[in-house]
Every structure is written in structure tokens, then in C-alpha cells.
Enzyme design. Structure first.
Site, PDB file in Angstrom:
ATOM      1  N   GLU A   8     -10.964   5.887   1.182  1.00 11.80           N
ATOM      2  CA  GLU A   8      -9.456   5.356   1.393  1.00 11.80           C
ATOM      3  C   GLU A   8      -9.071   5.784  -0.127  1.00 11.80           C
ATOM      4  O   GLU A   8      -7.793   5.734  -0.342  1.00 11.80           O
ATOM      5  CB  GLU A   8      -9.621   3.826   1.348  1.00 11.80           C
ATOM      6  CG  GLU A   8      -8.407   3.083   0.768  1.00 11.80           C
ATOM      7  CD  GLU A   8      -7.322   3.056   1.599  1.00 11.80           C
ATOM      8  OE1 GLU A   8      -7.298   3.938   2.856  1.00 11.80           O
ATOM      9  OE2 GLU A   8      -6.130   2.564   1.249  1.00 11.80           O
ATOM     10  N   HIS A  12       1.865   7.142   1.756  1.00  7.25           N
ATOM     11  CA  HIS A  12       0.671   7.897   1.726  1.00  7.25           C
ATOM     12  C   HIS A  12       0.303   8.590   3.116  1.00  7.25           C
ATOM     13  O   HIS A  12       0.812   8.248   3.920  1.00  7.25           O
ATOM     14  CB  HIS A  12      -0.462   7.298   1.062  1.00  7.25           C
ATOM     15  CG  HIS A  12      -1.123   6.376   1.994  1.00  7.25           C
ATOM     16  ND1 HIS A  12      -0.687   5.288   2.538  1.00  7.25           N
ATOM     17  CD2 HIS A  12      -2.341   6.556   2.800  1.00  7.25           C
ATOM     18  CE1 HIS A  12      -1.375   4.598   3.199  1.00  7.25           C
ATOM     19  NE2 HIS A  12      -2.284   5.323   3.553  1.00  7.25           N
ATOM     20  N   GLU A  53      -6.127   6.560  11.182  1.00  2.96           N
ATOM     21  CA  GLU A  53      -6.154   5.250  10.817  1.00  2.96           C
ATOM     22  C   GLU A  53      -5.778   4.367  11.579  1.00  2.96           C
ATOM     23  O   GLU A  53      -4.853   4.138  12.102  1.00  2.96           O
ATOM     24  CB  GLU A  53      -5.291   5.133   9.404  1.00  2.96           C
ATOM     25  CG  GLU A  53      -4.953   3.740   8.966  1.00  2.96           C
ATOM     26  CD  GLU A  53      -4.253   3.478   7.703  1.00  2.96           C
ATOM     27  OE1 GLU A  53      -4.397   4.507   6.626  1.00  2.96           O
ATOM     28  OE2 GLU A  53      -3.473   2.780   7.591  1.00  2.96           O
ATOM     29  N   HIS A  60     -26.772  -3.342  26.686  1.00  3.76           N
ATOM     30  CA  HIS A  60     -25.828  -2.146  27.255  1.00  3.76           C
ATOM     31  C   HIS A  60     -25.985  -1.103  26.345  1.00  3.76           C
ATOM     32  O   HIS A  60     -26.718  -1.288  25.169  1.00  3.76           O
ATOM     33  CB  HIS A  60     -24.299  -2.891  27.270  1.00  3.76           C
ATOM     34  CG  HIS A  60     -23.779  -3.104  26.092  1.00  3.76           C
ATOM     35  ND1 HIS A  60     -24.109  -4.092  25.421  1.00  3.76           N
ATOM     36  CD2 HIS A  60     -22.949  -2.178  25.310  1.00  3.76           C
ATOM     37  CE1 HIS A  60     -23.388  -4.260  23.972  1.00  3.76           C
ATOM     38  NE2 HIS A  60     -22.800  -2.872  24.010  1.00  3.76           N
ATOM     39  N   GLU A  87     -21.261   3.216  17.965  1.00  6.86           N
ATOM     40  CA  GLU A  87     -20.551   1.930  17.877  1.00  6.86           C
ATOM     41  C   GLU A  87     -20.490   1.340  16.425  1.00  6.86           C
ATOM     42  O   GLU A  87     -21.556   1.100  15.680  1.00  6.86           O
ATOM     43  CB  GLU A  87     -21.031   0.889  18.643  1.00  6.86           C
ATOM     44  CG  GLU A  87     -20.358  -0.510  18.636  1.00  6.86           C
ATOM     45  CD  GLU A  87     -20.814  -1.401  19.497  1.00  6.86           C
ATOM     46  OE1 GLU A  87     -21.453  -1.156  20.579  1.00  6.86           O
ATOM     47  OE2 GLU A  87     -21.019  -2.738  19.408  1.00  6.86           O
ATOM     48  N   HIS A 106       2.630   7.135   6.033  1.00  3.85           N
ATOM     49  CA  HIS A 106       2.791   5.574   6.456  1.00  3.85           C
ATOM     50  C   HIS A 106       2.735   4.738   5.287  1.00  3.85           C
ATOM     51  O   HIS A 106       2.260   5.249   4.125  1.00  3.85           O
ATOM     52  CB  HIS A 106       1.721   5.312   7.495  1.00  3.85           C
ATOM     53  CG  HIS A 106       0.451   5.853   7.118  1.00  3.85           C
ATOM     54  ND1 HIS A 106      -0.297   6.902   7.172  1.00  3.85           N
ATOM     55  CD2 HIS A 106      -0.530   4.630   6.370  1.00  3.85           C
ATOM     56  CE1 HIS A 106      -1.312   6.590   6.753  1.00  3.85           C
ATOM     57  NE2 HIS A 106      -1.522   5.694   6.308  1.00  3.85           N
ATOM     58  N   HIS A 154     -23.725   2.992  24.841  1.00  2.97           N
ATOM     59  CA  HIS A 154     -22.378   3.282  25.034  1.00  2.97           C
ATOM     60  C   HIS A 154     -22.864   4.945  25.281  1.00  2.97           C
ATOM     61  O   HIS A 154     -23.352   5.449  24.371  1.00  2.97           O
ATOM     62  CB  HIS A 154     -21.553   3.375  23.857  1.00  2.97           C
ATOM     63  CG  HIS A 154     -21.239   1.907  23.612  1.00  2.97           C
ATOM     64  ND1 HIS A 154     -20.268   1.078  24.218  1.00  2.97           N
ATOM     65  CD2 HIS A 154     -22.134   0.855  23.008  1.00  2.97           C
ATOM     66  CE1 HIS A 154     -20.355  -0.068  24.077  1.00  2.97           C
ATOM     67  NE2 HIS A 154     -21.273  -0.396  23.057  1.00  2.97           N
ATOM     68  N   ARG A 182       0.924  -1.007   0.135  1.00  2.00           N
ATOM     69  CA  ARG A 182      -0.106  -0.071  -0.115  1.00  2.00           C
ATOM     70  C   ARG A 182       1.049   1.180   0.142  1.00  2.00           C
ATOM     71  O   ARG A 182       1.662   1.378   0.975  1.00  2.00           O
ATOM     72  CB  ARG A 182      -0.835   0.071   1.218  1.00  2.00           C
ATOM     73  CG  ARG A 182      -1.860   1.237   1.563  1.00  2.00           C
ATOM     74  CD  ARG A 182      -2.459   1.497   0.135  1.00  2.00           C
ATOM     75  NE  ARG A 182      -3.782   2.781   0.636  1.00  2.00           N
ATOM     76  CZ  ARG A 182      -3.492   3.885   0.341  1.00  2.00           C
ATOM     77  NH1 ARG A 182      -2.185   4.175  -0.588  1.00  2.00           N
ATOM     78  NH2 ARG A 182      -4.115   4.698   0.350  1.00  2.00           N
ATOM     79  N   HIS A 191     -28.426  -2.218  23.036  1.00  2.00           N
ATOM     80  CA  HIS A 191     -28.284  -3.429  22.022  1.00  2.00           C
ATOM     81  C   HIS A 191     -27.766  -4.767  22.863  1.00  2.00           C
ATOM     82  O   HIS A 191     -27.247  -4.113  24.021  1.00  2.00           O
ATOM     83  CB  HIS A 191     -27.747  -3.034  20.893  1.00  2.00           C
ATOM     84  CG  HIS A 191     -26.161  -2.360  21.296  1.00  2.00           C
ATOM     85  ND1 HIS A 191     -26.224  -1.126  21.751  1.00  2.00           N
ATOM     86  CD2 HIS A 191     -25.120  -2.702  21.414  1.00  2.00           C
ATOM     87  CE1 HIS A 191     -24.911  -0.737  21.777  1.00  2.00           C
ATOM     88  NE2 HIS A 191     -24.199  -1.999  21.794  1.00  2.00           N
ATOM     89  N   HIS A 208      -3.330  11.100   5.049  1.00  4.88           N
ATOM     90  CA  HIS A 208      -4.813  11.449   4.661  1.00  4.88           C
ATOM     91  C   HIS A 208      -5.163  12.353   5.867  1.00  4.88           C
ATOM     92  O   HIS A 208      -4.370  12.253   7.026  1.00  4.88           O
ATOM     93  CB  HIS A 208      -5.525  10.266   4.440  1.00  4.88           C
ATOM     94  CG  HIS A 208      -5.094   9.036   5.204  1.00  4.88           C
ATOM     95  ND1 HIS A 208      -5.374   8.989   6.477  1.00  4.88           N
ATOM     96  CD2 HIS A 208      -4.557   8.060   4.702  1.00  4.88           C
ATOM     97  CE1 HIS A 208      -5.065   7.534   6.798  1.00  4.88           C
ATOM     98  NE2 HIS A 208      -4.607   7.084   5.857  1.00  4.88           N
TER      99      HIS A 208
HETATM  100 MN    MN Z   1      -3.472   5.139   5.135  1.00  6.62          MN
HETATM  101 MN    MN Z   2     -22.163  -2.102  22.359  1.00  8.05          MN
END
Ligand code: MN
Ligand code: MN
Length: 406
Positions: free
Chosen positions: A181, A113, A119, A296, A303, A158, A298, A110, A342, A115
Site C-alpha cells: 500500500e 491515487h 483494490e 471443504h 483463501e 480513486h 477451494h 486517503r 479445512h 496502483h
Molecule cells: Mn488504493
Molecule cells: Mn474455505
């Protein structure tokens, strides 16, 4: 006038639907009302999505779709590997995280590059060598294997390269649901669009020396398999600058579970144990057959989920009588809006393995069990009408994975 008439018609339809009791819906799903005379629309999808074909009667109302299989994504294949992505263009609910699944052959690279999103990555298979440059211009090089992670902050340049014996396959996640990407700053693309005399002046070389530069962006390409050991590669990169004191990788392959019980285990990796990672928090969850990730929610972020293996179903409760249950398989992406409760149930005979990702620097959740067992019992019983014995039987702490004794 026309829109008013349509509005009245729509209200009428909703009124009729609301008048249907749960028991009449359940009866309808299993009598002639629920029959499907021309057969399933798409038999493999029909079989994989039983909770859409015959929803639990507790599902109700319109809930924005929260599943997208990587199998639907276009696969961009080049010499050296391939990539496919799921962004908010594909799954509109997923505004906080976008993701890529990538394969690199041995030597497949890869391209160098950077961005404008952070990541995060999980290695799903094989081996890779990664490089990154830190904020002080010092280099980082590491070799990683299945189960390991990396985090490259915004703008840090990277690279990723597959190693022997069979390269690698991994998952990337970006802390912006709209990030693509295919919209990154590539070294080859960059130098191709700088006047040659400027480039020669910058490098202090002759323009003729630069006639060999690539004429097209590389993105993914087949490069020679690295012949240097990791130590040698680090020495070569360090030169007289020295190596970065930062660690951009996390070897989760050697990590003991954060929580473990007979129903499953979880590994939580966030900025508390992976210092450089202030962008994406993760829970890597294994649920044994018969178990489930307990009810539970968040407090701090949406998520984003990726299903690594096994079979699952999840109900998301979206408040105001709205709930939807969907089924998940290997390679599927799931998504839950911040604060929506959920559970994730293992519906198969194998271990269910999936990850939960959050655009935040730490993992945080509320366990329903822990909450309702840490209130004045009379208050809880006044809400739920349950007996003192039933309330007492509920686990009094967060277990992460729960189930009946097997
Ligand atoms: Mn990257
Ligand atoms: Mn969760």
C-alpha cells in the site's frame, strides 16, 4: 561431506519422530514430557494459541505458518488517520492477496491515487465517501457504511474520505500478495516530480499559480469534512461528462444471506452479483456458538481470511500426513493454499464473523459431505469402513455451516 553428515543426522531425527505413535505423542503431551518448567513464554500469546501449545494429535509434520495478526504490523499514523498492512513479506504463504487495515477521521483523506493491483474493500466501521474514474473517463462517487464493499480495478484513480460522525475504519485487499500500500502513485508525489514549466503548460496556467503545491507526498491527511450532499458531490463531479454507468461499490449492508441455517449464515459476493468485481470473490461468514464452517476446499484459488469478531480454530491439511491447527481472534489474518481442505470452528461463546477472499471472479468450493454422499455408497464405505447408517446420516448437501443440534 559435512552436508551429507548433517543430512544423515536430520534423517535420523525424522525417523525417530515418525516412529512415535499418535497415542505415545498424546501421552507425552500430558505427562512430564510436556511440562514447561519456566512457565509460558508469553502468557497472553500462550493463552490465545492453545492448539500450538498442545496440538491436536492429528497435527503432524511441517506446515508453512498461515496466521498473522494485524496487531504485529507497524501502524503508519499521520494527521487524518493510519494504515497498517500484512503482505507476503510478513506472511510468506500469502502470495495471492495482501491486505491493509486503515482508519480515517471525519474529513481524513486517503489521497487521490492509483496502483498496479486491484483494490477490494470491506467497511468495518463508520462512513466514507469514495470516488473512482471509470475506463471511459466518467466519474463515480458514493457514500458507504459498515458492511459495504468497493472494488477499484488496476490503474483506476480513486480516493477515500472519512465522513461524520466519526470517520471510518476499513479493510483493503489487493490481488497480489507482494503488493505494498506504500507503493502507490500519489497525486501529490506525481506533480511534485514534473518540471514546473511542463506542469504549467499542461494545466494552461502560470507557474506562479503552482507555487502552493505540496512539497511532500500527502498519503493520508486531514482535509475539511465534506459539506456537500452525495447528490451535490455527484453533480459537481459529473460536470458535462455525466456519471459513470458502472457501480464500483456494493451495499452488502442491505444484502440477505446467500445461505442461512441455525448454525450460521454466509453472504457470497463475486462477479455474479457485483458486476465490476472480476478480481476478488468473497464469502462473509457468521458461525454461531457451537457451530462450524464445514470441511471443504477451494478448487480455484488460495483463501485469504480476516477475522472480524469472535474466536476460532482451523486445521489445514496440507497432504502427505501434514496438518496444522491454529487459533484465531479478531484482527488475525489466515491463509489456506488452493485445494488444501479445512474447517473453521467457533470456539467462543459469541458469534464468529470472518471473511474468505479469493483472487478470482467467482466463489467456488467443494463440500466433503456433499461429495461423499453423491458417490456409489459401496465405494465410499470401502474407503472409510463406515456403516450404511453412518453414511446415510451425513448431510447430503452443502450446508456451509454445520454442528450438532443445540
Ligand atoms: Mn488504493
Ligand atoms: Mn474455505
Amino acid at each position: 561431506m559435512q552436508s551429507a553428515a548433517l543430512g544423515a543426522a536430520a534423517l535420523g531425527a525424522i525417523g525417530t519422530a515418525a516412529a512415535q505413535t499418535q497415542s505415545s505423542v498424546e501421552k507425552a503431551e500430558h505427562d512430564r514430557s510436556g511440562t514447561n518448567p519456566i512457565g509460558p513464554d508469553n502468557p497472553p500469546l500462550h493463552d490465545e494459541n492453545r492448539d500450538s501449545v498442545v496440538p491436536p494429535i492429528t497435527d503432524h509434520g511441517n506446515v508453512q505458518s498461515f496466521k498473522y495478526p494485524f496487531a504485529f504490523s507497524h501502524k503508519r499514523t499521520q494527521q487524518g488517520g493510519w494504515a497498517r498492512q500484512v503482505t507476503a513479506d510478513d506472511l510468506p504463504v500469502a502470495t495471492e492477496i495482501a491486505a491493509v487495515n486503515m482508519r480515517l477521521t471525519p474529513g481524513g483523506a486517503r489521497e487521490l491515487h492509483w496502483h498496479k493491483a486491484a483494490e477490494w474493500s470491506l467497511m468495518l466501521y463508520g462512513n466514507a465517501r469514495v470516488t473512482c474514474l471509470d475506463q471511459n473517463g466518467k466519474p463515480f462517487v458514493d457514500d458507504i457504511k459498515e458492511g459495504d464493499l468497493w472494488l477499484f480495478p488496476v490503474g483506476y484513480p480513486h480516493s477515500i474520505q472519512g465522513l461524520e460522525p466519526d470517520g471510518c475504519e476499513f479493510l483493503l485487499a489487493f490481488d497480489d500478495g507482494h503488493f505494498s500500500e506504500y507503493d502507490t502513485v500519489l497525486l501529490s508525489d506525481f506533480v511534485e516530480h514534473i518540471p514546473r514549466d511542463i506542469l504549467a503548460k499542461n494545466f494552461g496556467v502560470q507557474q506562479s499559480d503552482l507555487a502552493v503545491l505540496p512539497k511532500q507526498p500527502l498519503y493520508i491527511f486531514q482535509a475539511p469534512v465534506p459539506q456537500t450532499s452525495l447528490d451535490e458531490a455527484r453533480r459537481q463531479a459529473a460536470g458535462n461528462l455525466g456519471l459513470s454507468p458502472e457501480t464500483f461499490t456494493f451495499h452488502m449492508s442491505g444484502m440477505v444471506p446467500t445461505h442461512k441455517n441455525k448454525f450460521g449464515e454466509v453472504r457470497i459476493v463475486d462477479s455474479r452479483n457485483f458486476k465490476v468485481n472480476n478480481a476478488v470473490a468473497m464469502a462473509h461468514v457468521t458461525v454461531h456458538p457451537g457451530g462450524m464452517r464445514e470441511l471443504h476446499w477451494h478448487q480455484n484459488a488460495d483463501e485469504w481470511q480476516y477475522y472480524i469478531s469472535g474466536n476460532a480454530r482451523m486445521t489445514v491439511f496440507a497432504a502427505e500426513q501434514r496438518a496444522r491447527t491454529l487459533d484465531f481472534q479478531k484482527g488475525d489474518v489466515g491463509y489456506i493454499k488452493q485445494t488444501f481442505p479445512h474447517y473453521i470452528e467457533n470456539t467462543g461463546s459469541e458469534d464468529l464473523v470472518y471473511i474468505e477472499l479469493f483472487k478470482d471472479n467467482f466463489f467456488q468450493d467443494v463440500s466433503l459431505n456433499s461429495w461423499i454422499t453423491h458417490l456409489p455408497p459401496a465405494l465410499v464405505r470401502a474407503h472409510l469402513n463406515i456403516s450404511a447408517a453412518t453414511l446415510q446420516a451425513i448431510p447430503h448437501s452443502e450446508m456451509i455451516t454445520v454442528g450438532y443440534s443445540r
